[in-house]
Write a protein that holds these residues in place. Structure first.
Motif, short mmCIF file in Angstrom:
data_model
loop_
_atom_site.label_atom_id
_atom_site.label_comp_id
_atom_site.label_asym_id
_atom_site.label_seq_id
_atom_site.Cartn_x
_atom_site.Cartn_y
_atom_site.Cartn_z
N LYS B 16 0.84 -1.21 0.00
CA LYS B 16 0.00 0.00 0.00
C LYS B 16 0.88 1.27 0.00
O LYS B 16 0.59 2.24 -0.70
CB LYS B 16 -0.90 -0.02 1.25
CG LYS B 16 -2.08 0.93 1.16
CD LYS B 16 -2.96 0.75 2.38
CE LYS B 16 -4.04 1.81 2.42
NZ LYS B 16 -4.84 1.70 3.64
N VAL B 17 1.96 1.22 0.77
CA VAL B 17 2.84 2.41 0.83
C VAL B 17 4.02 2.30 -0.14
O VAL B 17 4.91 3.15 -0.14
CB VAL B 17 3.36 2.65 2.28
CG1 VAL B 17 2.21 3.00 3.20
CG2 VAL B 17 4.12 1.43 2.80
N GLY B 18 4.00 1.26 -0.95
CA GLY B 18 5.05 1.12 -1.96
C GLY B 18 6.39 0.68 -1.38
O GLY B 18 7.44 0.87 -1.99
N ASP B 19 6.35 0.01 -0.25
CA ASP B 19 7.57 -0.40 0.44
C ASP B 19 7.97 -1.83 0.04
O ASP B 19 8.48 -2.59 0.85
CB ASP B 19 7.31 -0.31 1.96
CG ASP B 19 8.50 -0.76 2.77
OD1 ASP B 19 9.63 -0.63 2.27
OD2 ASP B 19 8.30 -1.27 3.89
N GLY B 57 -5.80 -1.77 -4.75
CA GLY B 57 -7.03 -2.10 -4.04
C GLY B 57 -6.71 -2.91 -2.80
O GLY B 57 -5.56 -3.00 -2.38
N LYS B 58 -7.75 -3.54 -2.25
CA LYS B 58 -7.61 -4.28 -0.98
C LYS B 58 -6.60 -5.43 -1.06
O LYS B 58 -6.13 -5.92 -0.03
CB LYS B 58 -8.96 -4.88 -0.60
CG LYS B 58 -9.92 -3.89 0.03
CD LYS B 58 -11.20 -4.62 0.39
CE LYS B 58 -12.28 -3.62 0.74
NZ LYS B 58 -13.62 -4.15 0.54
N LEU B 59 -6.35 -5.95 -2.28
CA LEU B 59 -5.46 -7.11 -2.42
C LEU B 59 -4.22 -6.76 -3.24
O LEU B 59 -3.62 -7.64 -3.86
CB LEU B 59 -6.21 -8.26 -3.10
CG LEU B 59 -7.50 -8.78 -2.46
CD1 LEU B 59 -8.14 -9.84 -3.35
CD2 LEU B 59 -7.24 -9.37 -1.07
N GLU B 102 -9.54 -5.70 -7.29
CA GLU B 102 -8.98 -5.21 -6.02
C GLU B 102 -7.46 -5.36 -6.01
O GLU B 102 -6.84 -5.36 -4.95
CB GLU B 102 -9.60 -5.97 -4.83
CG GLU B 102 -11.03 -5.57 -4.53
CD GLU B 102 -11.17 -4.14 -3.95
OE1 GLU B 102 -10.15 -3.53 -3.57
OE2 GLU B 102 -12.31 -3.67 -3.89
N GLY B 103 -6.88 -5.60 -7.19
CA GLY B 103 -5.42 -5.65 -7.28
C GLY B 103 -4.79 -7.00 -7.01
O GLY B 103 -3.56 -7.12 -7.00
N GLY B 104 -5.61 -8.05 -6.79
CA GLY B 104 -5.06 -9.40 -6.60
C GLY B 104 -4.50 -9.93 -7.91
O GLY B 104 -4.92 -9.51 -8.99
N VAL B 105 -3.51 -10.81 -7.82
CA VAL B 105 -2.92 -11.38 -9.03
C VAL B 105 -3.05 -12.91 -8.99
O VAL B 105 -2.93 -13.52 -7.93
CB VAL B 105 -1.43 -10.97 -9.19
CG1 VAL B 105 -1.33 -9.48 -9.51
CG2 VAL B 105 -0.61 -11.31 -7.96
N LEU B 214 -10.65 -11.50 4.77
CA LEU B 214 -10.31 -10.48 3.78
C LEU B 214 -10.79 -10.90 2.39
O LEU B 214 -11.44 -10.12 1.68
CB LEU B 214 -8.79 -10.26 3.78
CG LEU B 214 -8.26 -9.31 2.70
CD1 LEU B 214 -8.69 -7.87 3.00
CD2 LEU B 214 -6.74 -9.40 2.59
N LEU B 215 -10.47 -12.14 2.01
CA LEU B 215 -10.85 -12.57 0.66
C LEU B 215 -12.37 -12.64 0.53
O LEU B 215 -12.92 -12.28 -0.53
CB LEU B 215 -10.20 -13.93 0.32
CG LEU B 215 -10.30 -14.34 -1.16
CD1 LEU B 215 -9.69 -13.31 -2.08
CD2 LEU B 215 -9.66 -15.70 -1.42
N LEU B 216 -13.06 -13.06 1.59
CA LEU B 216 -14.52 -13.09 1.52
C LEU B 216 -15.08 -11.68 1.28
O LEU B 216 -16.03 -11.51 0.51
CB LEU B 216 -15.13 -13.69 2.80
CG LEU B 216 -16.65 -13.76 2.80
CD1 LEU B 216 -17.15 -14.74 1.72
CD2 LEU B 216 -17.21 -14.16 4.16
N SER B 217 -14.47 -10.68 1.92
CA SER B 217 -14.95 -9.30 1.75
C SER B 217 -14.88 -8.88 0.27
O SER B 217 -15.68 -8.08 -0.19
CB SER B 217 -14.09 -8.32 2.55
OG SER B 217 -13.94 -8.77 3.87
N VAL B 218 -13.92 -9.46 -0.45
CA VAL B 218 -13.73 -9.10 -1.86
C VAL B 218 -14.68 -9.89 -2.77
O VAL B 218 -15.24 -9.34 -3.73
CB VAL B 218 -12.25 -9.33 -2.28
CG1 VAL B 218 -12.07 -9.19 -3.79
CG2 VAL B 218 -11.34 -8.37 -1.53
N ILE B 219 -14.89 -11.16 -2.47
CA ILE B 219 -15.65 -12.00 -3.42
C ILE B 219 -17.15 -12.05 -3.13
O ILE B 219 -17.93 -12.43 -4.00
CB ILE B 219 -15.09 -13.45 -3.50
CG1 ILE B 219 -15.16 -14.16 -2.13
CG2 ILE B 219 -13.68 -13.45 -4.05
CD1 ILE B 219 -14.74 -15.64 -2.17
#
Lengths: 96, 463
Positions: B16-19, B57-59, B102-105, B214-219
């Motif tokens: 999220k912070v690019g770290d 996104g969230k993922l 949500e940015g998941g790959v 977390l994954l449930l919140s997305v799907i």
């Protein structure tokens, strides 16, 4: 329920024909024994009094959902996964 | 880059912070996955390279593996069956789209029993996944590849899995991972290759309760393309993980301990006592139709499966043979070549149970017994927040033990998971302890759409 001894190779073959499966003699023999086993164990369902009980086709009540009745074009190529095609049609086996 | 022991939560905070260099990370993930694949075979398809995330996104940047019965656009999807070999879906399942939005790959497609037909992931057309804790043992089924990669991965990852009669809970229990099966209809089934439409549920397997929440919140969420999708607002399920469990009421169904290994029973009771120490109360109860849920489940599942599998005939996708003979001969030849033994067995059973003369005695009777099973749960949830039981009656069995089992003996292994699946209620399996070095699952079940309650208790238990 069906008595398990009435399950024989002929019945299995008839079921397989209905399901469009060609079974070998070995498979028919094996499935006959296994199906007998399974249906014998499942006979316990007869113990449950289900008079006046409604069947549950779904876990919860499901209501019909309708979409607007308008035509849409495929956004993808329907023939992309078939090896049997001619022009824009699926090519199937002979009907007769 | 040291990625060992980095959690999903920490990973996402860093991306999220690019770290975190995502390219470096992806290369590490692929290298690690290849080595896991050689040892344990969790994948049917493993990507050569992970694509850059579509969105923040969230993922963001998180690798997700997808069970191979869930369609992924442009990537082979076989449902573990030879009859779908080479099938490249022209679309992705709704849940896969949600993940990518949500940015998941996507990391790859995980191994499974053919169409979900199995408890041990041994009915696999593309190789059997092995339990990373002991390679002579099963990692459970049918989402065996999903649990295998989750247990073996040293990198942050969550698996998208699916359950019809216990296919998330069982593999989670056997591999010491967390498996969440949501309420029927909470996650869209659009793009899922059906086993049994009235039972199939897409869910998740992760290393922690946070990961699956977390994954449930997305799907989760309504989808007009699935007519059984529930019309409920989207929720952030991770918010349930912050609460304590004081005052929560737990029911312990006595039938769920019948025939269970004694050592497993002890581990599960210890877990229930721990929940009591944390502030919950428990009471033993009875769910009298439990033993009938097994035959009811199998009759319904194979009946639905045998109709769903009618579409595989070598014309539109998957296995094709040379067009020879009339349609009956061609379809039968393709199907006999493409389906594995368990698929054939279930097609025969399901076709039989729906045939004229037998339908009322088997299929309709099973649906009525399902009503009784649902009533048992409804009654219990008037009194209790959550039900607790062992997930499986045994620990992960060895492959040589599985070989000796007859089909009915294998089906009996599902006795503890089929009832909640028949009722479509949410459930979660969390590692409760070990027997002989192998993990034991604690199974928590709650009422419809009460995912928050099982997540809350599971999280408190695992902390």
């Amino acid at each position: 329920m069906l008595d398990y001894w009435k399950i024989d190779g002929e019945l299995i073959k008839r079921v397989a024909d209905n399901a469009r499966l060609k079974l070998t003699e070995e498979e028919i023999e094996k499935f006959t024994i296994q199906l007998k086993d399974v249906l014998q164990a499942f006979k316990s369902l007869d113990e449950v009094d289900t008079n006046d009980v409604k069947p549950s086709f779904h876990p919860q009540k499901i209501s019909d959902v309708y979409r607007e009745d308008k035509s849409e074009k495929f956004s993808w190529e329907p023939l992309a996964n078939t090896k049997h095609k001619e022009g824009k049609y699926f090519k199937g086996p002979r009907i007769v | 880059m040291k990625l060992e022991k980095i959690s999903v939560k920490e990973f996402l905070l860093r991306t999220k912070v690019g770290d975190l260099d995502l390219e470096d990370f992806s290369a590490h993930v692929i290298e690690n996955s290849r080595s896991i694949q050689k040892k344990y075979n969790p994948f049917i398809t493993l990507k050569d390279k992970i694509q850059a995330p579509q969105k923040k996104g969230k993922l963001f940047g998180l690798p997700i593996s997808v069970k191979d019965n869930i369609c992924t656009k442009g990537m082979q999807t076989t449902a573990g069956s030879k009859i779908l070999e080479g099938y490249i879906p022209p679309f992705s399942a709704t849940c896969v789209d949600n993940i990518m939005n949500e940015g998941g790959v996507i990391l790859g497609k995980t191994a499974m029993d053919e169409f979900g037909f199995g408890t041990f992931s041994i009915n696999c057309a593309y190789g059997i996944p092995k339990n990373p804790l002991d390679t002579d043992r099963s990692c459970g089924g049918s989402s065996g590849g999903a649990s295998c990669i989750t247990a073996a991965a040293d990198f942050p990852h969550i698996a998208l899995a699916e359950s019809t009669g216990g296919s998330i809970s069982c593999p989670a229990a056997f591999t010491g991972t967390v498996g969440l099966t949501p309420t029927y209809g909470l996650v869209s089934r659009w793009g899922l290759i059906d086993y049994a439409n009235s039972l199939d549920k897409i869910g998740c397997i992760g290393k922690s309760v946070y990961d699956v929440a977390l994954l449930l919140s997305v799907i989760a969420g309504n989808d007009p393309r699935d007519s059984t999708s529930l019309n409920v607002p989207k929720e952030d399920y991770t918010k349930f993980l912050k609460k304590d469990i004081k005052g929560m009421k737990i029911g312990v169904p006595e039938e769920y301990f019948e025939g269970v290994d004694e050592k497993i029973t002890k581990v599960v009771w210890d877990a229930i006592k721990k929940l009591e120490d944390l502030g919950a109360t428990y009471e033993e109860i009875s769910l009298p139709h439990t033993k009938y849920s097994l035959p009811a489940y199998y009759i319904i599942a194979v009946s639905e499966a045998s109709t769903n599998l009618a579409k595989y005939c070598g014309m539109r996708y998957g296995l094709h043979l040379q067009l020879q003979g009339n349609f009956d001969e061609y379809f039968s030849t393709v199907r006999s070549n493409g389906f594995g033994e368990e698929a054939k067995r279930r097609i025969i059973l399901g076709t039989f149970a729906r045939m004229a003369g037998y339908r009322d005695a088997y299929y309709l009777k099973a649906l009525k017994v399902r009503t009784k099973v649902i009533e048992d749960f409804k009654k219990a949830f008037k009194q209790f927040d959550v039900l607790a039981a062992p997930t499986m009656p045994i620990v992960a069995p060895r492959f040589d033990e599985i070989e000796k089992l007859s089909p009915i003996e294998v089906y009996m292994m599902d006795i503890l998971t089929v009832a909640p699946n028949l009722a479509g209620i949410p459930m979660i399996s969390v590692p409760a302890g070990k027997v002989g070095g192998l993990p034991v699952g604690l199974h928590l079940m709650s009422d419809y759409l009460q995912e928050g309650k099982i997540l809350q208790i599971a999280n408190a238990f695992c902390l």
